[in-house]
Design an enzyme around this catalytic site. Structure first.
Site, PDB file in Angstrom:
ATOM      1  N   PHE A  31       0.923  32.918 -68.190  1.00 35.62           N
ATOM      2  CA  PHE A  31       0.684  31.480 -68.069  1.00 35.62           C
ATOM      3  C   PHE A  31      -0.128  31.171 -66.828  1.00 35.62           C
ATOM      4  CE2 PHE A  31       4.180  31.700 -65.090  1.00 35.62           C
ATOM      5  CZ  PHE A  31       4.011  30.608 -64.238  1.00 35.62           C
ATOM      6  N   VAL A 148       0.324  39.840 -62.046  1.00 38.37           N
ATOM      7  CA  VAL A 148       0.518  39.442 -63.442  1.00 38.37           C
ATOM      8  C   VAL A 148       1.394  38.191 -63.455  1.00 38.37           C
ATOM      9  CG1 VAL A 148       1.417  40.101 -65.696  1.00 38.37           C
ATOM     10  CG2 VAL A 148       0.336  41.826 -64.242  1.00 38.37           C
ATOM     11  N   LYS A 149       0.817  37.073 -63.851  1.00 41.73           N
ATOM     12  CA  LYS A 149       1.558  35.814 -63.868  1.00 41.73           C
ATOM     13  C   LYS A 149       2.226  35.695 -65.235  1.00 41.73           C
ATOM     14  CE  LYS A 149       0.935  31.036 -62.301  1.00 41.73           C
ATOM     15  NZ  LYS A 149       1.840  31.093 -61.151  1.00 41.73           N
ATOM     16  N   SER A 150       3.362  36.343 -65.364  1.00 41.07           N
ATOM     17  CA  SER A 150       4.029  36.440 -66.660  1.00 41.07           C
ATOM     18  C   SER A 150       5.023  35.303 -66.863  1.00 41.07           C
ATOM     19  CB  SER A 150       4.747  37.787 -66.790  1.00 41.07           C
ATOM     20  OG  SER A 150       6.016  37.743 -66.177  1.00 41.07           O
ATOM     21  N   TYR A 153       9.973  34.571 -65.195  1.00 43.97           N
ATOM     22  CA  TYR A 153      10.051  34.067 -63.827  1.00 43.97           C
ATOM     23  C   TYR A 153      11.490  34.029 -63.315  1.00 43.97           C
ATOM     24  CZ  TYR A 153       5.737  32.543 -61.573  1.00 43.97           C
ATOM     25  OH  TYR A 153       4.561  32.512 -60.863  1.00 43.97           O
TER      26      TYR A 153
END
Length: 289
Positions: A31, A148-150, A153
């Site tokens: 995201f 890595v903006k996964s 969270y």
């Protein structure tokens, strides 16, 4: 709130997603959090580039590529119709069989949300945040690379939860070596001995888009700025500490673990950068209104 989903834009109350989406089931997706300022989508191309790299790192194809995703963001922002706001852009693995196997998901899903956001009360933005060092640690890059903006969270959620339970506004997250990684949802900066310092990605920091803008603005103001491993002591002894991020923008920190930081909050450097950042938001990014 307006949401682009399944090829059309609907009101937030009408948006629906399958319970078999692996983004929902396993946090399998990526995201971006993007700001709308003065009718522009701030740093849109930088966000799309980071989304592309995050998706590539987990073996996820962007449906239609960056160009199509760009169109979706602009269309959603136009439908929202407000000059200022927040866009949450998600690409999930899509629907698949129960179980973590991503190869059962043939079609990635794009969701784009345009809405309002406010991370901190107005009085906190003026007076500065109170931050505490939490027990939650940032995983090492060989466990989960912070670049890595996964969608997963949980580490950030647990850090924020602990900070709030302890009466603080924000969490300071350390890595396994006890060095500064970042805040729960923002990058950390310290102004110390005439230089701006922020942890590198190898210490657990996201390579933030707003963080990159701070580097640009600091160069324009003639303020030395660099990546450097930082300890909790470096923050306590700093002249100024501030956080930055798409949600947070630039906000001063007035205390860490009950210890006041700097002579005044916000400090002169933080104020300068915040003013320059506000000016940058009015001229950067494609116009959608």
């Amino acid at each position: 709130m307006k949401v682009w989903i399944e090829g059309k834009i609907v009101d937030g109350s009408e948006a629906r997603i399958s319970v078999l989406d692996h983004g929902l089931l396993y946090g399998d997706g990526v995201f971006e959090g993007i700001r709308l300022y003065s009718g522009r989508v701030f740093k849109l191309d930088s966000h799309l580039e980071r989304l592309h790299h995050s998706a590539r790192a987990i073996g996820l194809e962007l449906p239609g590529g960056k160009a199509r995703i760009r169109e979706i963001v602009l269309a959603t922002a136009r439908a929202y119709g407000q000059p200022d706001g927040y866009v949450r852009l998600l690409v999930t693995r899509g629907d698949g069989a129960m179980g973590v196997d991503p190869t059962t998901c043939p079609s990635p899903r794009v969701v784009c949300i345009a809405c309002e956001i406010g991370l901190y009360p107005a009085e906190k933005l003026r007076a500065g945040l109170d931050m505490v060092t939490v027990s939650v640690r940032r995983p090492a890059a060989d466990v989960l690379d912070p670049r890595v903006k996964s969608l997963n969270y949980l580490n950030n959620v647990m850090a924020k939860r602990e900070a709030k339970l302890r009466g603080a506004d924000e969490a300071l997250v350390l890595n396994a070596a006890g060095m500064v990684a970042e805040a729960a949802v923002a990058n950390v900066w310290a102004f110390r001995r005439g230089s701006l310092l922020t942890p590198p990605a190898t210490d657990g920091a996201l390579e933030g888009i707003t963080r990159g803008a701070v580097f640009e603005l600091a160069a324009g103001l003639g303020i030395p700025a660099r990546e450097q491993t930082l300890s909790r002591m470096d923050l306590i002894s700093a002249d100024e500490v501030f956080l930055c991020g798409a949600g947070a923008r630039i906000v001063a920190v007035r205390s860490l673990d009950g210890i006041a930081i700097g002579a005044r909050v916000p400090g002169a450097v933080t104020e300068k950068l915040a003013a320059e950042f506000a000016a940058l938001t009015r001229r950067d990014g494609p116009v959608f209104l």
